[in-house]
Design a protein around this motif. Sequence first.
Motif, PDB file in Angstrom:
ATOM      1  N   SER A  74       0.677  -1.253  -0.388  1.00 46.12           N
ATOM      2  CA  SER A  74       0.162   0.019   0.198  1.00 46.12           C
ATOM      3  C   SER A  74       0.751   1.143  -0.023  1.00 46.12           C
ATOM      4  O   SER A  74       1.403   1.274   1.054  1.00 46.12           O
ATOM      5  CB  SER A  74      -0.702  -0.204   1.408  1.00 46.12           C
ATOM      6  OG  SER A  74      -1.400   1.188   1.098  1.00 46.12           O
ATOM      7  N   ARG A  76       1.459   5.217  -0.366  1.00 44.45           N
ATOM      8  CA  ARG A  76       1.482   6.929  -1.242  1.00 44.45           C
ATOM      9  C   ARG A  76       2.035   7.839  -0.763  1.00 44.45           C
ATOM     10  O   ARG A  76       3.218   7.802  -0.784  1.00 44.45           O
ATOM     11  CB  ARG A  76       0.233   6.952   0.633  1.00 44.45           C
ATOM     12  CG  ARG A  76      -0.807   6.013   0.640  1.00 44.45           C
ATOM     13  CD  ARG A  76      -1.357   6.311   1.763  1.00 44.45           C
ATOM     14  NE  ARG A  76      -2.802   5.774   1.860  1.00 44.45           N
ATOM     15  CZ  ARG A  76      -2.985   4.354   1.802  1.00 44.45           C
ATOM     16  NH1 ARG A  76      -2.015   3.811   2.183  1.00 44.45           N
ATOM     17  NH2 ARG A  76      -3.733   3.928   2.357  1.00 44.45           N
ATOM     18  N   TRP A  78       3.063  11.872  -1.261  1.00 43.71           N
ATOM     19  CA  TRP A  78       2.404  13.335  -1.059  1.00 43.71           C
ATOM     20  C   TRP A  78       3.400  13.762  -0.414  1.00 43.71           C
ATOM     21  O   TRP A  78       4.460  13.739   0.725  1.00 43.71           O
ATOM     22  CB  TRP A  78       1.462  12.931   0.721  1.00 43.71           C
ATOM     23  CG  TRP A  78       1.044  14.009   1.379  1.00 43.71           C
ATOM     24  CD1 TRP A  78      -0.138  15.213   0.876  1.00 43.71           C
ATOM     25  CD2 TRP A  78       2.036  15.210   2.423  1.00 43.71           C
ATOM     26  NE1 TRP A  78       0.231  16.321   1.504  1.00 43.71           N
ATOM     27  CE2 TRP A  78       1.419  15.187   3.002  1.00 43.71           C
ATOM     28  CE3 TRP A  78       2.841  14.871   3.227  1.00 43.71           C
ATOM     29  CZ2 TRP A  78       1.436  17.352   3.966  1.00 43.71           C
ATOM     30  CZ3 TRP A  78       3.434  15.558   4.226  1.00 43.71           C
ATOM     31  CH2 TRP A  78       2.699  16.748   4.680  1.00 43.71           C
ATOM     32  N   ILE A 153      -8.746   5.297   7.319  1.00 50.08           N
ATOM     33  CA  ILE A 153      -7.563   4.992   6.492  1.00 50.08           C
ATOM     34  C   ILE A 153      -8.170   5.564   5.009  1.00 50.08           C
ATOM     35  O   ILE A 153      -7.712   5.868   4.147  1.00 50.08           O
ATOM     36  CB  ILE A 153      -6.601   4.457   6.484  1.00 50.08           C
ATOM     37  CG1 ILE A 153      -5.686   4.061   7.827  1.00 50.08           C
ATOM     38  CG2 ILE A 153      -5.377   4.517   5.019  1.00 50.08           C
ATOM     39  CD1 ILE A 153      -5.083   6.112   7.603  1.00 50.08           C
ATOM     40  N   ASP A 154      -9.421   4.238   4.503  1.00 48.68           N
ATOM     41  CA  ASP A 154     -10.040   4.661   3.410  1.00 48.68           C
ATOM     42  C   ASP A 154     -10.379   6.067   3.014  1.00 48.68           C
ATOM     43  O   ASP A 154     -10.393   6.486   2.324  1.00 48.68           O
ATOM     44  CB  ASP A 154     -10.668   3.078   3.065  1.00 48.68           C
ATOM     45  CG  ASP A 154     -10.287   2.747   2.979  1.00 48.68           C
ATOM     46  OD1 ASP A 154      -8.755   1.582   2.627  1.00 48.68           O
ATOM     47  OD2 ASP A 154     -10.984   0.987   3.843  1.00 48.68           O
ATOM     48  N   CYS A 156     -10.058   8.919   4.456  1.00 45.05           N
ATOM     49  CA  CYS A 156      -8.953   9.671   4.209  1.00 45.05           C
ATOM     50  C   CYS A 156      -8.638   9.600   3.215  1.00 45.05           C
ATOM     51  O   CYS A 156      -8.162  10.866   2.702  1.00 45.05           O
ATOM     52  CB  CYS A 156      -7.490   9.598   5.097  1.00 45.05           C
ATOM     53  SG  CYS A 156      -8.540  10.157   6.700  1.00 45.05           S
ATOM     54  N   ASP A 157      -8.249   8.454   2.490  1.00 47.91           N
ATOM     55  CA  ASP A 157      -7.733   8.569   1.315  1.00 47.91           C
ATOM     56  C   ASP A 157      -8.835   9.295   0.452  1.00 47.91           C
ATOM     57  O   ASP A 157      -8.860   9.781  -0.894  1.00 47.91           O
ATOM     58  CB  ASP A 157      -6.827   7.101   0.422  1.00 47.91           C
ATOM     59  CG  ASP A 157      -5.567   6.622   1.291  1.00 47.91           C
ATOM     60  OD1 ASP A 157      -5.311   7.375   1.923  1.00 47.91           O
ATOM     61  OD2 ASP A 157      -6.385   5.215   1.378  1.00 47.91           O
ATOM     62  N   GLU A 158      -9.909   9.080   0.296  1.00 50.32           N
ATOM     63  CA  GLU A 158     -11.041   9.429  -0.583  1.00 50.32           C
ATOM     64  C   GLU A 158     -11.521   9.882  -0.533  1.00 50.32           C
ATOM     65  O   GLU A 158     -11.333  11.245  -1.791  1.00 50.32           O
ATOM     66  CB  GLU A 158     -12.533   8.841   0.266  1.00 50.32           C
ATOM     67  CG  GLU A 158     -12.897   6.848  -0.240  1.00 50.32           C
ATOM     68  CD  GLU A 158     -13.623   6.505   0.535  1.00 50.32           C
ATOM     69  OE1 GLU A 158     -14.051   7.255   0.755  1.00 50.32           O
ATOM     70  OE2 GLU A 158     -13.261   5.239   0.630  1.00 50.32           O
ATOM     71  N   ASP A 160      -8.487  12.502  -0.207  1.00 49.78           N
ATOM     72  CA  ASP A 160      -7.850  13.514  -0.423  1.00 49.78           C
ATOM     73  C   ASP A 160      -6.988  14.091   0.603  1.00 49.78           C
ATOM     74  O   ASP A 160      -6.170  15.008  -0.115  1.00 49.78           O
ATOM     75  CB  ASP A 160      -7.653  13.616  -1.747  1.00 49.78           C
ATOM     76  CG  ASP A 160      -6.445  14.693  -2.310  1.00 49.78           C
ATOM     77  OD1 ASP A 160      -5.269  13.567  -1.867  1.00 49.78           O
ATOM     78  OD2 ASP A 160      -6.095  15.778  -2.960  1.00 49.78           O
ATOM     79  N   SER A 177      -1.731   1.827  10.784  1.00 52.97           N
ATOM     80  CA  SER A 177      -2.453   2.972  10.370  1.00 52.97           C
ATOM     81  C   SER A 177      -1.246   4.592   9.908  1.00 52.97           C
ATOM     82  O   SER A 177      -1.601   5.079   9.327  1.00 52.97           O
ATOM     83  CB  SER A 177      -3.740   3.769  11.056  1.00 52.97           C
ATOM     84  OG  SER A 177      -3.976   2.273  10.724  1.00 52.97           O
ATOM     85  N   LYS A 180       1.210   4.478   7.239  1.00 55.87           N
ATOM     86  CA  LYS A 180       0.487   4.864   5.978  1.00 55.87           C
ATOM     87  C   LYS A 180       0.517   6.382   6.264  1.00 55.87           C
ATOM     88  O   LYS A 180       0.434   7.276   4.648  1.00 55.87           O
ATOM     89  CB  LYS A 180      -1.069   4.218   5.686  1.00 55.87           C
ATOM     90  CG  LYS A 180      -0.923   2.759   5.668  1.00 55.87           C
ATOM     91  CD  LYS A 180      -2.331   1.923   5.334  1.00 55.87           C
ATOM     92  CE  LYS A 180      -1.838   0.568   5.828  1.00 55.87           C
ATOM     93  NZ  LYS A 180      -3.444   0.305   5.103  1.00 55.87           N
ATOM     94  N   TYR A 181      -0.113   6.786   6.987  1.00 57.20           N
ATOM     95  CA  TYR A 181      -0.043   8.320   7.376  1.00 57.20           C
ATOM     96  C   TYR A 181       1.004   9.388   7.953  1.00 57.20           C
ATOM     97  O   TYR A 181       0.967  10.072   8.594  1.00 57.20           O
ATOM     98  CB  TYR A 181      -1.206   9.314   7.710  1.00 57.20           C
ATOM     99  CG  TYR A 181      -2.537   9.490   6.500  1.00 57.20           C
ATOM    100  CD1 TYR A 181      -2.638  10.845   6.419  1.00 57.20           C
ATOM    101  CD2 TYR A 181      -2.751   8.388   5.716  1.00 57.20           C
ATOM    102  CE1 TYR A 181      -3.523  10.966   5.293  1.00 57.20           C
ATOM    103  CE2 TYR A 181      -3.555   8.325   4.460  1.00 57.20           C
ATOM    104  CZ  TYR A 181      -3.797   9.319   4.045  1.00 57.20           C
ATOM    105  OH  TYR A 181      -4.622   9.021   3.381  1.00 57.20           O
TER     106      TYR A 181
END
Length: 284
Positions: A74, A76, A78, A153-154, A156-158, A160, A177, A180-181
Amino acid sequence: MQIVITAVGPDNRGLADPIVHSVTGLGANIAEIQMYDHDQQSVFSMLTRVEVDASHRQELEQAMAEVARTTGLSVRTWSPEITERKPRLAICVTFRHETPLAVLRAIRDGHIKAEACVMIGNREKCRHLAEQFGVPWENIADSSGSPDDGRLIDICDEHDVDYIVLARYMRVLPPSSCWKYAGGRIINLHHGLLPSFPGIRPYQEAFASRMLTYGATSHFIVPELDAGNQIIYQSTFTVPPGMSCEEIIRRGQEDNEPHCLVEGVRRVVDGEVRLHFNRVVAMK
């Protein structure tokens, strides 16, 4: 420009290599790498912070999408250098309304130059705030209040999301989690002064120690629990001898905690501080 890349997934050999080779192949300078292998859970986690010419950003994002496809990670990408729009916040809540209300008011009044794009709760207590300020609301918990961390998390991804703000969110985010961020994207309010009172009852512990100064701490969340060097802002208030613990808690919750979180979020959104190797560094 600076870009933060996070990768989380099932542990295996050679997971870091394609990320490193991809970014260096685009001429990026690697400013930070952190990796962690959760042996018991067989989970691989990695953060890479790079400096790359802005013209290569799309290529880098495409390269990371390919890494995700081939490795199953997974991934990301940013950048904290947000210029084309306002930073987007996810405000996470449980019971207490004072701190999220203060953040929403600060956004409305232009003190925090950001957008509240979603409110996420593990209880329904603060839903009315989302409705009052016209912010989408998501409840991610079951009837007992146990949250679906993957759903958080999903969401937050949705949306942006740039920064997750834990406004007295009374649940601990799991390491996956946080990874991921990672990179200074999760801001928490602790209702006590760190590192002196790190527990879940800091007012009571300080009161038992006969303290006359109480406070709150706004800090970055990092994957490995450590409150040593991630403090963004602290605010305090002094009470006279003999004040009851109940009155101290009331003053802290209604006045000091909201101020502390608002100022912490403002400093991050305005680019005054960032997280580097799990330490807060001043940028201005």
